[in-house]
Design an enzyme around this catalytic site. Structure first.
Site, PDB file in Angstrom:
ATOM      1  N   ARG A   1       0.855  -1.180   0.000  1.00 19.92           N
ATOM      2  CA  ARG A   1       0.000   0.000   0.000  1.00 19.92           C
ATOM      3  C   ARG A   1       0.895   1.235   0.000  1.00 19.92           C
ATOM      4  O   ARG A   1       1.743   1.368   0.875  1.00 19.92           O
ATOM      5  CB  ARG A   1      -0.835  -0.047   1.285  1.00 19.92           C
ATOM      6  CG  ARG A   1      -2.119   0.670   1.233  1.00 19.92           C
ATOM      7  CD  ARG A   1      -2.946   0.336   2.435  1.00 19.92           C
ATOM      8  NE  ARG A   1      -2.372   0.790   3.695  1.00 19.92           N
ATOM      9  CZ  ARG A   1      -3.088   1.159   4.749  1.00 19.92           C
ATOM     10  NH1 ARG A   1      -4.403   1.121   4.677  1.00 19.92           N
ATOM     11  NH2 ARG A   1      -2.515   1.533   5.861  1.00 19.92           N
TER      12      ARG A   1
ATOM     13  N   THR B   1      -0.761   7.676  -0.690  1.00 20.54           N
ATOM     14  CA  THR B   1      -2.096   7.622  -1.318  1.00 20.54           C
ATOM     15  C   THR B   1      -2.972   6.512  -0.740  1.00 20.54           C
ATOM     16  O   THR B   1      -4.182   6.501  -0.952  1.00 20.54           O
ATOM     17  CB  THR B   1      -1.963   7.358  -2.825  1.00 20.54           C
ATOM     18  OG1 THR B   1      -1.379   6.039  -2.994  1.00 20.54           O
ATOM     19  CG2 THR B   1      -1.076   8.398  -3.504  1.00 20.54           C
TER      20      THR B   1
ATOM     21  N   ASP C   1       1.332  -2.590  12.179  1.00 19.89           N
ATOM     22  CA  ASP C   1       1.635  -3.036  10.811  1.00 19.89           C
ATOM     23  C   ASP C   1       1.888  -4.537  10.832  1.00 19.89           C
ATOM     24  O   ASP C   1       2.906  -5.010  11.346  1.00 19.89           O
ATOM     25  CB  ASP C   1       2.866  -2.275  10.294  1.00 19.89           C
ATOM     26  CG  ASP C   1       3.128  -2.572   8.835  1.00 19.89           C
ATOM     27  OD1 ASP C   1       3.256  -3.765   8.465  1.00 19.89           O
ATOM     28  OD2 ASP C   1       3.202  -1.622   8.045  1.00 19.89           O
TER      29      ASP C   1
ATOM     30  N   ASP D   1       5.236  -5.819   9.184  1.00 18.40           N
ATOM     31  CA  ASP D   1       6.420  -5.503   9.995  1.00 18.40           C
ATOM     32  C   ASP D   1       6.472  -6.375  11.247  1.00 18.40           C
ATOM     33  O   ASP D   1       7.541  -6.833  11.651  1.00 18.40           O
ATOM     34  CB  ASP D   1       6.415  -4.021  10.401  1.00 18.40           C
ATOM     35  CG  ASP D   1       6.829  -3.119   9.244  1.00 18.40           C
ATOM     36  OD1 ASP D   1       7.355  -3.641   8.244  1.00 18.40           O
ATOM     37  OD2 ASP D   1       6.626  -1.894   9.351  1.00 18.40           O
TER      38      ASP D   1
HETATM   39  C1  PRP Z   1      -1.006  -4.206   4.528  1.00 18.95           C
HETATM   40  C2  PRP Z   1      -1.873  -5.430   4.726  1.00 18.95           C
HETATM   41  C3  PRP Z   1      -2.794  -5.374   3.552  1.00 18.95           C
HETATM   42  C4  PRP Z   1      -2.978  -3.895   3.333  1.00 18.95           C
HETATM   43  C5  PRP Z   1      -4.333  -3.558   3.893  1.00 18.95           C
HETATM   44  O1  PRP Z   1      -0.022  -4.464   3.602  1.00 18.95           O
HETATM   45  O2  PRP Z   1      -1.159  -6.619   4.821  1.00 18.95           O
HETATM   46  O3  PRP Z   1      -2.265  -5.999   2.382  1.00 18.95           O
HETATM   47  O4  PRP Z   1      -1.950  -3.236   4.064  1.00 18.95           O
HETATM   48  O5  PRP Z   1      -4.646  -2.267   3.629  1.00 18.95           O
HETATM   49  P1  PRP Z   1      -5.853  -1.832   2.685  1.00 18.95           P
HETATM   50  O6  PRP Z   1      -7.028  -2.658   3.070  1.00 18.95           O
HETATM   51  O7  PRP Z   1      -6.011  -0.379   3.061  1.00 18.95           O
HETATM   52  O8  PRP Z   1      -5.441  -1.998   1.261  1.00 18.95           O
HETATM   53  P2  PRP Z   1       1.253  -3.498   3.418  1.00 18.95           P
HETATM   54  O9  PRP Z   1       0.992  -2.446   2.380  1.00 18.95           O
HETATM   55  O10 PRP Z   1       1.680  -2.958   4.752  1.00 18.95           O
HETATM   56  O11 PRP Z   1       2.333  -4.471   2.801  1.00 18.95           O
HETATM   57  P3  PRP Z   1       3.112  -5.689   3.485  1.00 18.95           P
HETATM   58  O12 PRP Z   1       2.124  -6.809   3.656  1.00 18.95           O
HETATM   59  O13 PRP Z   1       4.172  -5.992   2.486  1.00 18.95           O
HETATM   60  O14 PRP Z   1       3.682  -5.213   4.789  1.00 18.95           O
HETATM   61  N1  URA Z   2      -2.048  -2.587   7.197  1.00 15.00           N
HETATM   62  C1  URA Z   2      -1.578  -3.001   8.388  1.00 15.00           C
HETATM   63  O1  URA Z   2      -0.624  -3.784   8.457  1.00 15.00           O
HETATM   64  N2  URA Z   2      -2.168  -2.541   9.499  1.00 15.00           N
HETATM   65  C2  URA Z   2      -3.208  -1.692   9.465  1.00 15.00           C
HETATM   66  O2  URA Z   2      -3.727  -1.310  10.526  1.00 15.00           O
HETATM   67  C3  URA Z   2      -3.685  -1.265   8.206  1.00 15.00           C
HETATM   68  C4  URA Z   2      -3.088  -1.742   7.081  1.00 15.00           C
END
Ligand code: PRP
Ligand code: URA
Length: 217
Positions: free
Chosen positions: A112, A116, A208, A211
């Site tokens: 994400r 944005t 997160d 992370d």
């Molecule tokens: C996080 C999570 C989802 C997304 C959710 O991923 O694992 O994929 O955000 O958010 P949304 O519903 O607003 O789209 P992230 O972008 O942190 O990537 P990662 O899994 O690589 O840490």
């Molecule tokens: N992605 C995450 O990992 N945590 C949140 O709370 C939202 C999006």
């Protein structure tokens, strides 16, 4: 051709079980370290799979026990495909596979954009016979719903017809987005939180997920 039900809205199953509530609370705690976080995500995913597979078709089969002949039950019908959204969805795969060990696995890589909040896709590899399978898309966090909505677009473009989403935590905003864009997709979730904050994080949430699973910042 399958008839489309224009009045359908995706079902939301918040799995209401003492073990789920207990494990989710441990997972949320700031003291929960990477190793414990990983194993709790796996355990919760296992419990979600139990709920999400309740409608698997079965058939009677004749078997011999060490004592006698009997009619047993075997899962029949469509096979399963599991599709984690990378990275964080990877943490759910083993918990799901413990229930459905013969499932095929696809991957969709997506992050994400921090400014944005729009999902950016960077990888996709899916089984060829998705249309013949029940597809379980995995992402621990359903926040704005942007990532899973785009992932489901990709799954449908690749032929998937029967899709369910498994998430650990969801915000009402994300549920509404997925229901609006993909009313045929049911959602199985361990907890539904109050809202998103200004940065698009679920609150109270768990931070997160990627992370915390992988020990990055
Ligand atoms: C996080 C999570 C989802 C997304 C959710 O991923 O694992 O994929 O955000 O958010 P949304 O519903 O607003 O789209 P992230 O972008 O942190 O990537 P990662 O899994 O690589 O840490
Ligand atoms: N992605 C995450 O990992 N945590 C949140 O709370 C939202 C999006």
């Amino acid at each position: 051709m399958t008839a489309v039900d224009a009045t359908r809205v995706g079902r939301v199953v918040e799995v209401d079980h003492p073990l789920v509530r207990h494990k989710l609370t441990l997972l949320r705690r700031v003291e929960c370290d990477t190793a414990q976080f990983r194993s709790l995500v796996e355990e919760l995913s296992n419990l979600l799979t139990y709920e999400a597979t309740k409608d698997l078709e079965t058939e009677d089969i004749e078997i011999e026990t060490p004592l006698m002949h009997m009619t047993g039950v075997s899962v029949s019908g469509k096979k399963v495909a599991v599709v984690p959204i990378l990275r964080a969805g990877l943490g759910m795969v083993d918990g799901v596979l413990r229930m459905v060990p013969v499932a095929r696995i696809g991957h969709i890589g997506m992050y994400r954009d921090e400014e944005t909040l729009q999902p950016v896709t960077y990888y996709q590899k899916l089984p060829e016979d998705l249309g013949d399978r029940d597809v379980l898309v995995l992402d621990p966090m359903l926040a704005t719903g942007g990532s899973v909505t785009v992932a489901v677009d990709a799954l449908k473009a690749a032929g998937a017809v029967h899709i369910k989403m498994l998430a650990i935590l969801a915000a009402p905003e994300g549920i509404a987005r997925l229901q609006a864009d993909h009313p045929d997709v049911d959602i199985y979730v361990a907890g539904i939180d109050e809202k998103l904050n200004e940065q698009g994080y679920i609150v109270p949430g768990l931070g997160d997920a990627g992370d915390r699973l992988f020990g990055t910042k």
